[in-house]
Design a protein around this motif. Structure first.
Motif, PDB file in Angstrom:
ATOM      1  N   ALA A 186       6.461 -32.186  94.133  1.00  5.81           N
ATOM      2  CA  ALA A 186       7.923 -32.227  94.219  1.00  5.81           C
ATOM      3  C   ALA A 186       8.445 -31.536  95.468  1.00  5.81           C
ATOM      4  CB  ALA A 186       8.536 -31.591  92.977  1.00  5.81           C
ATOM      5  N   PHE A 187       7.801 -30.437  95.869  1.00  5.36           N
ATOM      6  CA  PHE A 187       8.365 -29.592  96.929  1.00  5.36           C
ATOM      7  C   PHE A 187       7.457 -29.410  98.145  1.00  5.36           C
ATOM      8  CE2 PHE A 187      10.190 -28.088  92.883  1.00  5.36           C
ATOM      9  CZ  PHE A 187      11.527 -28.391  93.139  1.00  5.36           C
ATOM     10  N   GLY A 188       6.241 -29.939  98.077  1.00  3.48           N
ATOM     11  CA  GLY A 188       5.320 -29.744  99.182  1.00  3.48           C
ATOM     12  C   GLY A 188       4.360 -30.900  99.310  1.00  3.48           C
ATOM     13  N   GLY A 245      15.350 -28.685  88.598  1.00  7.98           N
ATOM     14  CA  GLY A 245      16.215 -29.818  88.887  1.00  7.98           C
ATOM     15  C   GLY A 245      17.203 -29.586  90.012  1.00  7.98           C
ATOM     16  N   GLU A 246      17.757 -28.392  90.109  1.00 12.87           N
ATOM     17  CA  GLU A 246      18.794 -28.150  91.121  1.00 12.87           C
ATOM     18  C   GLU A 246      18.234 -28.119  92.540  1.00 12.87           C
ATOM     19  OE1 GLU A 246      20.412 -24.019  91.258  1.00 12.87           O
ATOM     20  OE2 GLU A 246      19.133 -23.702  89.496  1.00 12.87           O
ATOM     21  N   TRP A 247      16.903 -27.994  92.694  1.00 17.80           N
ATOM     22  CA  TRP A 247      16.294 -27.945  94.026  1.00 17.80           C
ATOM     23  C   TRP A 247      15.591 -29.251  94.397  1.00 17.80           C
ATOM     24  CZ3 TRP A 247      15.053 -23.525  90.794  1.00 17.80           C
ATOM     25  CH2 TRP A 247      15.858 -22.429  91.051  1.00 17.80           C
ATOM     26  N   GLU A 250      17.205 -35.709  95.962  1.00 16.98           N
ATOM     27  CA  GLU A 250      18.040 -36.576  95.139  1.00 16.98           C
ATOM     28  C   GLU A 250      17.255 -37.731  94.533  1.00 16.98           C
ATOM     29  OE1 GLU A 250      20.971 -38.068  92.961  1.00 16.98           O
ATOM     30  OE2 GLU A 250      21.039 -36.150  94.033  1.00 16.98           O
ATOM     31  N   THR A 251      16.374 -38.357  95.325  1.00 15.81           N
ATOM     32  CA  THR A 251      15.629 -39.511  94.796  1.00 15.81           C
ATOM     33  C   THR A 251      14.709 -39.092  93.643  1.00 15.81           C
ATOM     34  OG1 THR A 251      13.979 -39.156  96.540  1.00 15.81           O
ATOM     35  CG2 THR A 251      15.687 -40.820  96.940  1.00 15.81           C
ATOM     36  N   LYS A 252      14.088 -37.926  93.755  1.00 19.05           N
ATOM     37  CA  LYS A 252      13.198 -37.448  92.708  1.00 19.05           C
ATOM     38  C   LYS A 252      13.977 -37.038  91.467  1.00 19.05           C
ATOM     39  CE  LYS A 252       9.724 -35.987  96.049  1.00 19.05           C
ATOM     40  NZ  LYS A 252       9.086 -34.859  96.774  1.00 19.05           N
ATOM     41  N   LEU A 253      15.108 -36.370  91.668  1.00 17.78           N
ATOM     42  CA  LEU A 253      15.936 -35.975  90.528  1.00 17.78           C
ATOM     43  C   LEU A 253      16.480 -37.211  89.814  1.00 17.78           C
ATOM     44  CD1 LEU A 253      17.291 -33.759  88.873  1.00 17.78           C
ATOM     45  CD2 LEU A 253      19.170 -33.764  90.548  1.00 17.78           C
ATOM     46  N   ARG A 254      16.858 -38.224  90.581  1.00 19.66           N
ATOM     47  CA  ARG A 254      17.375 -39.453  89.983  1.00 19.66           C
ATOM     48  C   ARG A 254      16.314 -40.111  89.087  1.00 19.66           C
ATOM     49  NH1 ARG A 254      18.023 -42.530  94.328  1.00 19.66           N
ATOM     50  NH2 ARG A 254      19.844 -41.310  94.941  1.00 19.66           N
ATOM     51  N   GLU A 255      15.057 -40.139  89.560  1.00 21.69           N
ATOM     52  CA  GLU A 255      13.979 -40.722  88.765  1.00 21.69           C
ATOM     53  C   GLU A 255      13.714 -39.901  87.513  1.00 21.69           C
ATOM     54  OE1 GLU A 255      11.201 -43.610  87.831  1.00 21.69           O
ATOM     55  OE2 GLU A 255      12.454 -43.601  89.633  1.00 21.69           O
ATOM     56  N   LEU A 256      13.740 -38.585  87.657  1.00 18.27           N
ATOM     57  CA  LEU A 256      13.516 -37.697  86.518  1.00 18.27           C
ATOM     58  C   LEU A 256      14.608 -37.889  85.468  1.00 18.27           C
ATOM     59  CD1 LEU A 256      11.439 -35.512  85.732  1.00 18.27           C
ATOM     60  CD2 LEU A 256      12.951 -33.815  86.773  1.00 18.27           C
ATOM     61  N   LYS A 257      15.850 -37.958  85.894  1.00 13.20           N
ATOM     62  CA  LYS A 257      16.960 -38.160  84.967  1.00 13.20           C
ATOM     63  C   LYS A 257      16.891 -39.536  84.317  1.00 13.20           C
ATOM     64  CE  LYS A 257      20.395 -35.020  86.978  1.00 13.20           C
ATOM     65  NZ  LYS A 257      21.727 -34.909  87.652  1.00 13.20           N
ATOM     66  N   ALA A 258      16.487 -40.528  85.096  1.00 13.45           N
ATOM     67  CA  ALA A 258      16.371 -41.878  84.544  1.00 13.45           C
ATOM     68  C   ALA A 258      15.308 -41.923  83.455  1.00 13.45           C
ATOM     69  CB  ALA A 258      16.050 -42.872  85.655  1.00 13.45           C
ATOM     70  N   PHE A 259      14.188 -41.250  83.687  1.00 10.77           N
ATOM     71  CA  PHE A 259      13.136 -41.192  82.675  1.00 10.77           C
ATOM     72  C   PHE A 259      13.671 -40.520  81.419  1.00 10.77           C
ATOM     73  CE2 PHE A 259       9.758 -39.252  80.318  1.00 10.77           C
ATOM     74  CZ  PHE A 259       8.708 -40.147  80.384  1.00 10.77           C
ATOM     75  N   GLN A 260      14.304 -39.368  81.580  1.00  9.37           N
ATOM     76  CA  GLN A 260      14.823 -38.644  80.419  1.00  9.37           C
ATOM     77  C   GLN A 260      15.880 -39.464  79.679  1.00  9.37           C
ATOM     78  OE1 GLN A 260      12.203 -36.348  80.536  1.00  9.37           O
ATOM     79  NE2 GLN A 260      13.739 -35.169  79.451  1.00  9.37           N
ATOM     80  N   GLY A 261      16.742 -40.144  80.428  1.00  7.98           N
ATOM     81  CA  GLY A 261      17.808 -40.915  79.816  1.00  7.98           C
ATOM     82  C   GLY A 261      17.339 -42.163  79.110  1.00  7.98           C
ATOM     83  N   SER A 262      16.120 -42.595  79.422  1.00  7.67           N
ATOM     84  CA  SER A 262      15.613 -43.832  78.818  1.00  7.67           C
ATOM     85  C   SER A 262      14.971 -43.621  77.455  1.00  7.67           C
ATOM     86  CB  SER A 262      14.588 -44.481  79.756  1.00  7.67           C
ATOM     87  OG  SER A 262      13.369 -43.733  79.759  1.00  7.67           O
ATOM     88  N   GLN A 263      14.792 -42.374  77.045  1.00  5.56           N
ATOM     89  CA  GLN A 263      13.987 -42.093  75.862  1.00  5.56           C
ATOM     90  C   GLN A 263      14.704 -42.348  74.533  1.00  5.56           C
ATOM     91  OE1 GLN A 263      10.599 -41.281  76.230  1.00  5.56           O
ATOM     92  NE2 GLN A 263      11.255 -41.911  78.279  1.00  5.56           N
TER      93      GLN A 263
END
Length: 298
Positions: A186-188, A245-247, A250-263
């Motif tokens: 995610a960060f490196g 999440g706050e760090w 945007e593209t990675k956070l969007r995918e993470l939120k999309a996964f969570q929202g799909s459950q």
């Protein structure tokens, strides 16, 4: 360590044979009731290993206790199982890979970097039985969301990654080595070697064995994924979003939120899978990931 007396000495001895770096060894015993504490005392006295003993709190909590007590002057860190054997070249291979990535960085401080590698799989008597599987698509955050490809017994990582890891304890962590892979991707960066650096011992006490037959290996993975059934993997990703999440970009956070929202329901899962960037290392595994995800097993 935890009740590891039967296989512990070869692993401890392998630290003494490492080449290419000055090494400090820090061990926490998680309330062993066998001969493990006595063996640790012996190596502490003879070789200066630093040993902490405590009550049984489990693997993940134990590792975070080790992180708390680490020597912060060290430049690199490696996690270790109690029953494997490190090959003498482990740190030479790892540091060569890590340095190449670090020296290529245009910014300072150096970002989090994780090294992982293949391992030689052996039986309880250290007889070779195979090798871990090479990567087909390589490391990525979108792979780390749904698959861990960085075995913890091969991990070596820099201080930047350790700094992110140290305050990230969460009850939602499913597998610590997977959590570390998530942070690094995610960060490196994650750098992977096809060279064996560890003898990874398989025996009756292992929670997950190594299957040489590719077909059986494939169906074992499906079975394990189905058993998680929306508890482990989704919970770990929710924990990761809460911690980092706050760090996130945007593209990675969007995918993470999309996964969570799909459950929450089947329609959302189908819609998500049509557009997801997540993947596993092989085409078959990615297909199975999508089918199991639609069925609610992620």
């Amino acid at each position: 360590t935890y009740n590891g007396a039967e296989y512990l000495r070869p692993q401890l001895d392998s630290y003494l044979k490492l080449e290419g770096a000055e090494v400090k060894v820090l061990i926490r015993d998680d309330g062993s009731t066998d001969g493990t504490p006595a063996i640790l005392d012996e190596y502490a006295q003879k070789h200066g290993f630093e040993v902490h003993k405590g009550e049984n709190v489990g693997y993940i909590a134990s590792m975070f206790q080790l992180i708390k007590h680490r020597d912060k002057s060290c430049g690199y860190y490696a996690t270790s199982d109690q029953d494997d054997v490190w090959l003498p070249n482990k740190l030479i291979v790892a540091l060569d890979k890590l340095h190449k990535v670090e020296y290529s960085q245009p910014v300072q401080p150096v970002p989090p970097i994780l090294f992982a590698s293949l391992s030689r799989v052996v039986d309880k008597d250290l007889n070779p039985i195979g090798e871990s599987y090479a990567l087909e698509r390589g490391p990525s955050f979108y792979n780390a969301m749904v698959q861990n490809i960085a075995p913890g017994h091969t991990h070596v990582f820099n201080a930047s990654l350790m700094q992110l890891l140290e305050d990230s304890y969460h009850e939602g962590i499913l597998v610590l080595e997977w959590w570390i892979y998530l942070i690094a991707s995610a960060f490196g960066e994650v750098t992977f070697s096809d060279e064996n650096t560890v003898l990874h011992r398989q025996h009756g006490d292992n929670s997950i064995g190594y299957e040489l037959n590719q077909t059986r290996h494939f169906f074992q993975r499906i079975k394990r994924l189905r058993q998680h059934h929306n508890i482990g993997i989704s919970r770990q990703l929710a924990a990761f979003q809460e911690c980092f999440g706050e760090w996130l970009a945007e593209t990675k956070l969007r995918e993470l939120k999309a996964f969570q929202g799909s459950q929450s329901n089947l329609f959302k899962r189908i819609n998500y899978i049509r557009k997801t960037r997540c993947f596993r290392q092989t085409g078959w595994e990615t297909l199975v990931f999508k089918l199991l995800s639609i069925a609610g097993h992620y």
